[in-house]
Design a protein around this motif. Sequence first.
Motif, PDB file in Angstrom:
ATOM      1  N   SER A 189      14.172  15.125 -20.126  1.00  0.00           N
ATOM      2  CA  SER A 189      13.125  16.124 -19.925  1.00  0.00           C
ATOM      3  C   SER A 189      12.479  15.955 -18.567  1.00  0.00           C
ATOM      4  CB  SER A 189      12.072  15.995 -21.018  1.00  0.00           C
ATOM      5  OG  SER A 189      11.558  14.682 -21.044  1.00  0.00           O
ATOM      6  N   LYS A 190      13.304  15.856 -17.525  1.00  0.00           N
ATOM      7  CA  LYS A 190      12.907  15.888 -16.120  1.00  0.00           C
ATOM      8  C   LYS A 190      12.258  14.590 -15.643  1.00  0.00           C
ATOM      9  CE  LYS A 190      14.346  20.105 -15.849  1.00  0.00           C
ATOM     10  NZ  LYS A 190      15.600  20.399 -15.200  1.00  0.00           N
ATOM     11  N   LEU A 191      11.145  14.159 -16.256  1.00  0.00           N
ATOM     12  CA  LEU A 191      10.368  13.077 -15.679  1.00  0.00           C
ATOM     13  C   LEU A 191      10.147  11.918 -16.639  1.00  0.00           C
ATOM     14  CD1 LEU A 191       7.913  15.370 -13.820  1.00  0.00           C
ATOM     15  CD2 LEU A 191       9.468  13.790 -12.715  1.00  0.00           C
ATOM     16  N   GLY A 192      10.863  11.895 -17.778  1.00  0.00           N
ATOM     17  CA  GLY A 192      10.842  10.741 -18.646  1.00  0.00           C
ATOM     18  C   GLY A 192       9.503  10.484 -19.291  1.00  0.00           C
ATOM     19  N   LEU A 193       9.264   9.176 -19.574  1.00  0.00           N
ATOM     20  CA  LEU A 193       8.070   8.808 -20.326  1.00  0.00           C
ATOM     21  C   LEU A 193       6.790   9.087 -19.557  1.00  0.00           C
ATOM     22  CD1 LEU A 193       9.262   5.449 -21.930  1.00  0.00           C
ATOM     23  CD2 LEU A 193       9.072   7.689 -23.006  1.00  0.00           C
ATOM     24  N   VAL A 194       6.831   8.986 -18.227  1.00  0.00           N
ATOM     25  CA  VAL A 194       5.627   9.285 -17.455  1.00  0.00           C
ATOM     26  C   VAL A 194       5.187  10.726 -17.679  1.00  0.00           C
ATOM     27  CG1 VAL A 194       4.656   9.483 -15.140  1.00  0.00           C
ATOM     28  CG2 VAL A 194       6.157   7.568 -15.700  1.00  0.00           C
ATOM     29  N   GLY A 195       6.146  11.639 -17.614  1.00  0.00           N
ATOM     30  CA  GLY A 195       5.821  13.038 -17.851  1.00  0.00           C
ATOM     31  C   GLY A 195       5.408  13.301 -19.285  1.00  0.00           C
ATOM     32  N   MET A 196       6.074  12.618 -20.242  1.00  0.00           N
ATOM     33  CA  MET A 196       5.711  12.826 -21.642  1.00  0.00           C
ATOM     34  C   MET A 196       4.294  12.340 -21.924  1.00  0.00           C
ATOM     35  SD  MET A 196       7.929  14.449 -23.424  1.00  0.00           S
ATOM     36  CE  MET A 196       8.035  15.472 -21.942  1.00  0.00           C
ATOM     37  N   ARG A 209       0.828  -1.207   0.000  1.00  0.00           N
ATOM     38  CA  ARG A 209       0.000   0.000   0.000  1.00  0.00           C
ATOM     39  C   ARG A 209       0.861   1.255   0.000  1.00  0.00           C
ATOM     40  NH1 ARG A 209      -3.454  -2.948   3.642  1.00  0.00           N
ATOM     41  NH2 ARG A 209      -2.358  -1.997   5.402  1.00  0.00           N
ATOM     42  N   GLU A 210       1.948   1.233   0.789  1.00  0.00           N
ATOM     43  CA  GLU A 210       2.835   2.392   0.812  1.00  0.00           C
ATOM     44  C   GLU A 210       3.505   2.601  -0.552  1.00  0.00           C
ATOM     45  OE1 GLU A 210       5.571   1.692   3.955  1.00  0.00           O
ATOM     46  OE2 GLU A 210       4.119   2.084   5.563  1.00  0.00           O
ATOM     47  N   ALA A 211       3.926   1.493  -1.178  1.00  0.00           N
ATOM     48  CA  ALA A 211       4.543   1.618  -2.505  1.00  0.00           C
ATOM     49  C   ALA A 211       3.550   2.161  -3.524  1.00  0.00           C
ATOM     50  CB  ALA A 211       5.078   0.254  -2.960  1.00  0.00           C
ATOM     51  N   GLU A 212       2.295   1.708  -3.426  1.00  0.00           N
ATOM     52  CA  GLU A 212       1.259   2.212  -4.329  1.00  0.00           C
ATOM     53  C   GLU A 212       1.006   3.691  -4.094  1.00  0.00           C
ATOM     54  OE1 GLU A 212      -3.398   1.174  -5.544  1.00  0.00           O
ATOM     55  OE2 GLU A 212      -2.305  -0.035  -4.089  1.00  0.00           O
ATOM     56  N   ALA A 213       0.993   4.082  -2.807  1.00  0.00           N
ATOM     57  CA  ALA A 213       0.790   5.496  -2.503  1.00  0.00           C
ATOM     58  C   ALA A 213       1.953   6.344  -3.008  1.00  0.00           C
ATOM     59  CB  ALA A 213       0.619   5.682  -0.988  1.00  0.00           C
ATOM     60  N   ARG A 214       3.207   5.821  -2.853  1.00  0.00           N
ATOM     61  CA  ARG A 214       4.360   6.558  -3.364  1.00  0.00           C
ATOM     62  C   ARG A 214       4.298   6.682  -4.881  1.00  0.00           C
ATOM     63  NH1 ARG A 214       7.238   3.534   0.541  1.00  0.00           N
ATOM     64  NH2 ARG A 214       7.870   2.042  -1.072  1.00  0.00           N
ATOM     65  N   GLN A 215       3.883   5.590  -5.544  1.00  0.00           N
ATOM     66  CA  GLN A 215       3.774   5.638  -6.993  1.00  0.00           C
ATOM     67  C   GLN A 215       2.725   6.659  -7.422  1.00  0.00           C
ATOM     68  OE1 GLN A 215       5.678   4.158  -9.213  1.00  0.00           O
ATOM     69  NE2 GLN A 215       4.543   5.088 -10.909  1.00  0.00           N
ATOM     70  N   ALA A 216       1.604   6.691  -6.690  1.00  0.00           N
ATOM     71  CA  ALA A 216       0.566   7.669  -7.018  1.00  0.00           C
ATOM     72  C   ALA A 216       1.076   9.095  -6.819  1.00  0.00           C
ATOM     73  CB  ALA A 216      -0.675   7.415  -6.162  1.00  0.00           C
ATOM     74  N   MET A 217       1.850   9.310  -5.736  1.00  0.00           N
ATOM     75  CA  MET A 217       2.405  10.638  -5.490  1.00  0.00           C
ATOM     76  C   MET A 217       3.411  11.021  -6.579  1.00  0.00           C
ATOM     77  SD  MET A 217       2.931  10.551  -1.344  1.00  0.00           S
ATOM     78  CE  MET A 217       3.734  12.147  -1.371  1.00  0.00           C
ATOM     79  N   GLN A 218       4.239  10.056  -6.994  1.00  0.00           N
ATOM     80  CA  GLN A 218       5.209  10.349  -8.051  1.00  0.00           C
ATOM     81  C   GLN A 218       4.512  10.654  -9.366  1.00  0.00           C
ATOM     82  OE1 GLN A 218       7.738   6.909  -8.096  1.00  0.00           O
ATOM     83  NE2 GLN A 218       8.774   7.434  -6.187  1.00  0.00           N
TER      84      GLN A 218
END
Length: 392
Positions: A352-359, A166-175
Amino acid sequence: MTGRRVRWPELLLGLIAALLGLATTVNTVLPLPDRVRHATLAVIAGLALVAVRRWPWPVLAVETALMLVTVHLTPFGTGTPLLCAALALGFVAYRSGWRSTGAAFALFLSATVYTVLVGSPPGVLTGGAGLLRLITLAGTSATPVASGRYLRGLRKAAEVAEERAREAEARQAMQTRAARLAERAGIARDLHDIVAHHVAAIALQAGASQYAIRQTGRVDEAVAAFGELRSTAGRVLDELRELLEVLRDPEAIEDGSPMVEPEQIIDEAQRLVRAAGLAVQVSVDHRAARASLVVRTTAARVIQEGLTNSLKHAGPGAIATVVVRAEPPGLFVEVLDSGPQRPRPAPSLPASKLGLVGMRERVGLLGGTLTAGPTAGGGWRLQARLPIREVS
């Protein structure tokens, strides 16, 4: 509601224990009263297990009491109550801490030793043989405790693993959220000064029109200037509309940041990867210039990210191909490399700062799609499709 109802596993456990107790009286030749007493106590011991999950300690107390009663009232021994008491001890070890488990073990062992003393010949627990029997009884009685504590450890480990998940999922959501917010800020930075540039162009064109009318009196020049003014104003309105659609954080615009044109982003990316040894071939459709600045800027960022990935993936000696073309109703962008050619040093092109997620977030904000993945020949392909809106 589930915790207040008897669940079927406990009910099945109690029925099986009661039936086992009844089975021990079927083939006996003892008088009927003895068989009835034994069967009754066995059924009570078995049915008591129905509540063992909710109340393990009271059930253990009942089972040990039945052990003490059975050893005095029946000649068959304490088989069923003993088995049920051991199960209850295991549940106590599973549900309780070490102190409560130790007390339950002492109660069970004491009742077991008492039944052995009452139901066996005198001196059964005396001398060396008696000491060995006592140690055996203690070890056997500890088996339910060990099982219960082991299962408790497994449950705790599962709870810890679930909490970490759950913590990893929350961190992923925050990222992911941080990536989205950062990309919105990046779009705002890219567009803020560009839109301001167009507004300044409107002011210059309006001044030129005024000068043409007042100073030269040439109406044709004024009409041409007004036409340019109208075209630029329409373009600016379109850019502002798209900016308002993607901008969510008013603090994203940073004062004093230099204006960055899409062509400048592409040229800088080419220069850096070529300096690092990656050959680049760029093909840009002239019709792409008709796209709005927000679309062209996003396309430039996608190209920058794609070349960054190609430099990381393929390295010096490889060939990267960049294609930008108009495919109504949108703009198609592709960055394709040939794959690794030789051992690669660390890349020198900034990402570009945040990679494919940001793109993906940036492209998605404009209603487009982005895909990335390996090719059959060992290379890497990054593709984006961006919708083009007509200037109104």
